[in-house]
Motif scaffolding. Structure first.
Motif, PDB file in Angstrom:
ATOM      1  N   VAL A 103       0.858  -1.186   0.000  1.00 44.73           N
ATOM      2  CA  VAL A 103       0.000   0.000   0.000  1.00 44.73           C
ATOM      3  C   VAL A 103       0.892   1.233   0.000  1.00 44.73           C
ATOM      4  CG1 VAL A 103      -1.773   1.292   1.267  1.00 44.73           C
ATOM      5  CG2 VAL A 103      -1.839  -1.207   1.237  1.00 44.73           C
ATOM      6  N   LEU A 104       0.630   2.137  -0.939  1.00 41.88           N
ATOM      7  CA  LEU A 104       1.434   3.358  -1.028  1.00 41.88           C
ATOM      8  C   LEU A 104       0.992   4.380   0.008  1.00 41.88           C
ATOM      9  CD1 LEU A 104       1.649   3.940  -4.889  1.00 41.88           C
ATOM     10  CD2 LEU A 104       3.259   2.737  -3.399  1.00 41.88           C
ATOM     11  N   ASN A 105       1.963   4.997   0.673  1.00 43.44           N
ATOM     12  CA  ASN A 105       1.719   6.117   1.567  1.00 43.44           C
ATOM     13  C   ASN A 105       2.148   7.370   0.816  1.00 43.44           C
ATOM     14  OD1 ASN A 105       1.320   7.866   3.663  1.00 43.44           O
ATOM     15  ND2 ASN A 105       3.141   7.239   4.800  1.00 43.44           N
ATOM     16  N   GLU A 106       1.214   7.957   0.078  1.00 44.66           N
ATOM     17  CA  GLU A 106       1.528   9.035  -0.853  1.00 44.66           C
ATOM     18  C   GLU A 106       1.345  10.401  -0.202  1.00 44.66           C
ATOM     19  OE1 GLU A 106       0.251   7.405  -5.088  1.00 44.66           O
ATOM     20  OE2 GLU A 106      -1.347   7.222  -3.598  1.00 44.66           O
ATOM     21  N   ALA A 107       2.435  10.953   0.319  1.00 42.86           N
ATOM     22  CA  ALA A 107       2.394  12.253   1.005  1.00 42.86           C
ATOM     23  C   ALA A 107       2.002  13.381   0.058  1.00 42.86           C
ATOM     24  CB  ALA A 107       3.751  12.549   1.635  1.00 42.86           C
ATOM     25  N   TYR A 108       2.218  13.216  -1.227  1.00 40.17           N
ATOM     26  CA  TYR A 108       1.926  14.250  -2.217  1.00 40.17           C
ATOM     27  C   TYR A 108       0.454  14.285  -2.629  1.00 40.17           C
ATOM     28  CZ  TYR A 108       2.755  10.043  -4.950  1.00 40.17           C
ATOM     29  OH  TYR A 108       2.735   8.759  -5.410  1.00 40.17           O
ATOM     30  N   VAL A 109      -0.336  13.306  -2.177  1.00 39.50           N
ATOM     31  CA  VAL A 109      -1.768  13.264  -2.510  1.00 39.50           C
ATOM     32  C   VAL A 109      -2.538  13.893  -1.358  1.00 39.50           C
ATOM     33  CG1 VAL A 109      -3.752  11.771  -2.978  1.00 39.50           C
ATOM     34  CG2 VAL A 109      -1.517  11.222  -3.949  1.00 39.50           C
ATOM     35  N   LYS A 110      -3.214  15.001  -1.634  1.00 35.38           N
ATOM     36  CA  LYS A 110      -3.947  15.723  -0.589  1.00 35.38           C
ATOM     37  C   LYS A 110      -5.226  14.987  -0.196  1.00 35.38           C
ATOM     38  CE  LYS A 110      -5.843  20.247   0.504  1.00 35.38           C
ATOM     39  NZ  LYS A 110      -6.125  21.594   0.026  1.00 35.38           N
ATOM     40  N   THR A 111      -6.008  14.555  -1.170  1.00 29.81           N
ATOM     41  CA  THR A 111      -7.269  13.868  -0.904  1.00 29.81           C
ATOM     42  C   THR A 111      -7.299  12.553  -1.662  1.00 29.81           C
ATOM     43  OG1 THR A 111      -8.345  16.031  -0.751  1.00 29.81           O
ATOM     44  CG2 THR A 111      -9.780  14.118  -0.961  1.00 29.81           C
ATOM     45  N   PRO A 112      -7.014  11.428  -0.985  1.00 33.30           N
ATOM     46  CA  PRO A 112      -7.075  10.132  -1.669  1.00 33.30           C
ATOM     47  C   PRO A 112      -8.494   9.877  -2.184  1.00 33.30           C
ATOM     48  CG  PRO A 112      -6.070   9.911   0.495  1.00 33.30           C
ATOM     49  CD  PRO A 112      -6.638  11.295   0.413  1.00 33.30           C
ATOM     50  N   PHE A 113      -8.581   9.391  -3.407  1.00 30.07           N
ATOM     51  CA  PHE A 113      -9.892   9.135  -3.989  1.00 30.07           C
ATOM     52  C   PHE A 113      -9.746   8.231  -5.197  1.00 30.07           C
ATOM     53  CE2 PHE A 113     -12.997  10.209  -7.311  1.00 30.07           C
ATOM     54  CZ  PHE A 113     -14.169   9.897  -6.655  1.00 30.07           C
ATOM     55  N   ASN A 114     -10.504   7.175  -5.203  1.00 30.32           N
ATOM     56  CA  ASN A 114     -10.627   6.304  -6.364  1.00 30.32           C
ATOM     57  C   ASN A 114     -12.116   6.013  -6.516  1.00 30.32           C
ATOM     58  OD1 ASN A 114      -7.763   5.870  -6.899  1.00 30.32           O
ATOM     59  ND2 ASN A 114      -7.776   4.828  -4.933  1.00 30.32           N
ATOM     60  N   THR A 174       8.552   6.859  -0.931  1.00 32.11           N
ATOM     61  CA  THR A 174       7.213   6.283  -1.088  1.00 32.11           C
ATOM     62  C   THR A 174       7.286   4.933  -1.797  1.00 32.11           C
ATOM     63  OG1 THR A 174       6.230   8.480  -1.202  1.00 32.11           O
ATOM     64  CG2 THR A 174       4.933   6.693  -2.133  1.00 32.11           C
ATOM     65  N   TYR A 175       8.281   4.741  -2.637  1.00 31.40           N
ATOM     66  CA  TYR A 175       8.330   3.565  -3.507  1.00 31.40           C
ATOM     67  C   TYR A 175       9.411   2.556  -3.152  1.00 31.40           C
ATOM     68  CZ  TYR A 175       5.350   6.689  -6.066  1.00 31.40           C
ATOM     69  OH  TYR A 175       4.330   7.547  -6.395  1.00 31.40           O
ATOM     70  N   THR A 176      10.239   2.814  -2.148  1.00 32.59           N
ATOM     71  CA  THR A 176      11.376   1.919  -1.841  1.00 32.59           C
ATOM     72  C   THR A 176      10.923   0.557  -1.333  1.00 32.59           C
ATOM     73  OG1 THR A 176      11.583   2.900   0.355  1.00 32.59           O
ATOM     74  CG2 THR A 176      13.028   3.763  -1.372  1.00 32.59           C
ATOM     75  N   GLN A 177       9.766   0.453  -0.722  1.00 31.41           N
ATOM     76  CA  GLN A 177       9.309  -0.824  -0.159  1.00 31.41           C
ATOM     77  C   GLN A 177       8.711  -1.765  -1.202  1.00 31.41           C
ATOM     78  OE1 GLN A 177      10.052  -1.419   3.025  1.00 31.41           O
ATOM     79  NE2 GLN A 177      10.944   0.612   3.033  1.00 31.41           N
ATOM     80  N   ILE A 178       8.448  -1.251  -2.401  1.00 32.31           N
ATOM     81  CA  ILE A 178       7.777  -2.064  -3.419  1.00 32.31           C
ATOM     82  C   ILE A 178       8.769  -3.073  -4.008  1.00 32.31           C
ATOM     83  CG2 ILE A 178       6.603  -2.028  -5.654  1.00 32.31           C
ATOM     84  CD1 ILE A 178       5.676   0.816  -4.917  1.00 32.31           C
ATOM     85  N   LYS A 179       8.342  -4.320  -4.074  1.00 33.50           N
ATOM     86  CA  LYS A 179       9.134  -5.383  -4.686  1.00 33.50           C
ATOM     87  C   LYS A 179       8.747  -5.476  -6.156  1.00 33.50           C
ATOM     88  CE  LYS A 179      10.613  -7.350  -0.685  1.00 33.50           C
ATOM     89  NZ  LYS A 179      11.018  -6.242   0.111  1.00 33.50           N
ATOM     90  N   ASP A 180       9.764  -5.551  -7.015  1.00 33.02           N
ATOM     91  CA  ASP A 180       9.491  -5.714  -8.443  1.00 33.02           C
ATOM     92  C   ASP A 180       8.928  -7.112  -8.693  1.00 33.02           C
ATOM     93  OD1 ASP A 180      10.369  -3.182  -9.115  1.00 33.02           O
ATOM     94  OD2 ASP A 180      12.430  -3.846  -9.475  1.00 33.02           O
ATOM     95  N   GLN A 181       8.041  -7.196  -9.661  1.00 34.02           N
ATOM     96  CA  GLN A 181       7.466  -8.484 -10.043  1.00 34.02           C
ATOM     97  C   GLN A 181       8.514  -9.275 -10.834  1.00 34.02           C
ATOM     98  OE1 GLN A 181       5.018  -8.777  -8.041  1.00 34.02           O
ATOM     99  NE2 GLN A 181       3.296  -9.075  -9.416  1.00 34.02           N
ATOM    100  N   PRO A 182       8.567 -10.589 -10.601  1.00 37.97           N
ATOM    101  CA  PRO A 182       9.561 -11.417 -11.348  1.00 37.97           C
ATOM    102  C   PRO A 182       9.217 -11.503 -12.821  1.00 37.97           C
ATOM    103  CG  PRO A 182       8.270 -12.774  -9.830  1.00 37.97           C
ATOM    104  CD  PRO A 182       7.829 -11.360  -9.644  1.00 37.97           C
TER     105      PRO A 182
END
Length: 182
Positions: A103-114, A174-182
């Motif tokens: 799950v991304l913790n996006e500090a640059y997003v003011k109002t999360p919305f999907n 924000t992205y360092t924890q993401i594992k690349d897909q094999p």
């Protein structure tokens, strides 16, 4: 003697002019931000410097702010942030974006919305691009992953208006924890 000095100066002036032309025309591109899709970091009506050659030497990375050809109308350029790389699995729910199970913790997003939950698998040579202003949903959530050849370049600096000058942050933490897909 004076004639050769004058000729040399003319040749130098022509070479410098051609170099400036090449740099301005093919390497650096000015982009006029005309929408609110990257707020709050980049305001509407800002001018952004875009490096057109940045991806000739390297690949786009998660977090890069990019200018791309708008998929519904490629005569228009828009700006967004790369969230997913080729092979990534992107999931959304009403508040969160998940990349490869993180799950991304996006500090640059003011109002999360999907608007709805969805899942995408990013194909080879494509990228998943979202707006920072998530309430503006005209991004990969609507048109899907974007082919690499649609990306104009990496947005580097906001240079106008002068009081908003800034180097555009790619938020690597924000992205360092993401594992690349094999």
């Amino acid at each position: 003697m004076k004639r050769s000095h004058f000729t040399r100066e003319i040749i130098e002036l022509i070479v410098i002019t051609l170099l400036l032309f090449v740099v301005i025309r093919f390497i650096i591109h000015g982009y006029h931000m005309q929408s609110a899709n990257m707020q709050p970091a980049i305001s509407t009506d800002a001018y952004v410097m875009v490096n057109r050659t940045s991806y000739m030497l390297g690949k786009p990375q998660r977090g890069d702010a990019v200018v791309l050809h708008y998929p519904p109308d490629t005569n228009i350029d828009v700006m967004g942030r790369i969230i997913g790389l080729p092979g990534d699995t992107i999931k959304t729910d009403n508040q969160h974006v998940t990349v490869n199970g993180t799950v991304l913790n996006e500090a640059y997003v003011k109002t999360p919305f999907n608007p709805e939950g969805h899942e995408w698998k990013v194909p080879a040579d494509a990228y998943f691009i979202l707006n920072d202003n998530r309430q503006m949903t005209d991004d990969s959530r609507n048109w899907g992953p974007v082919n690499r050849d649609m990306i104009v370049g990496k947005a580097v600096v906001v240079f106008w208006p002068v009081n908003t000058w800034q180097i555009i942050n790619s938020y690597p933490s924000t992205y360092t924890q993401i594992k690349d897909q094999p």
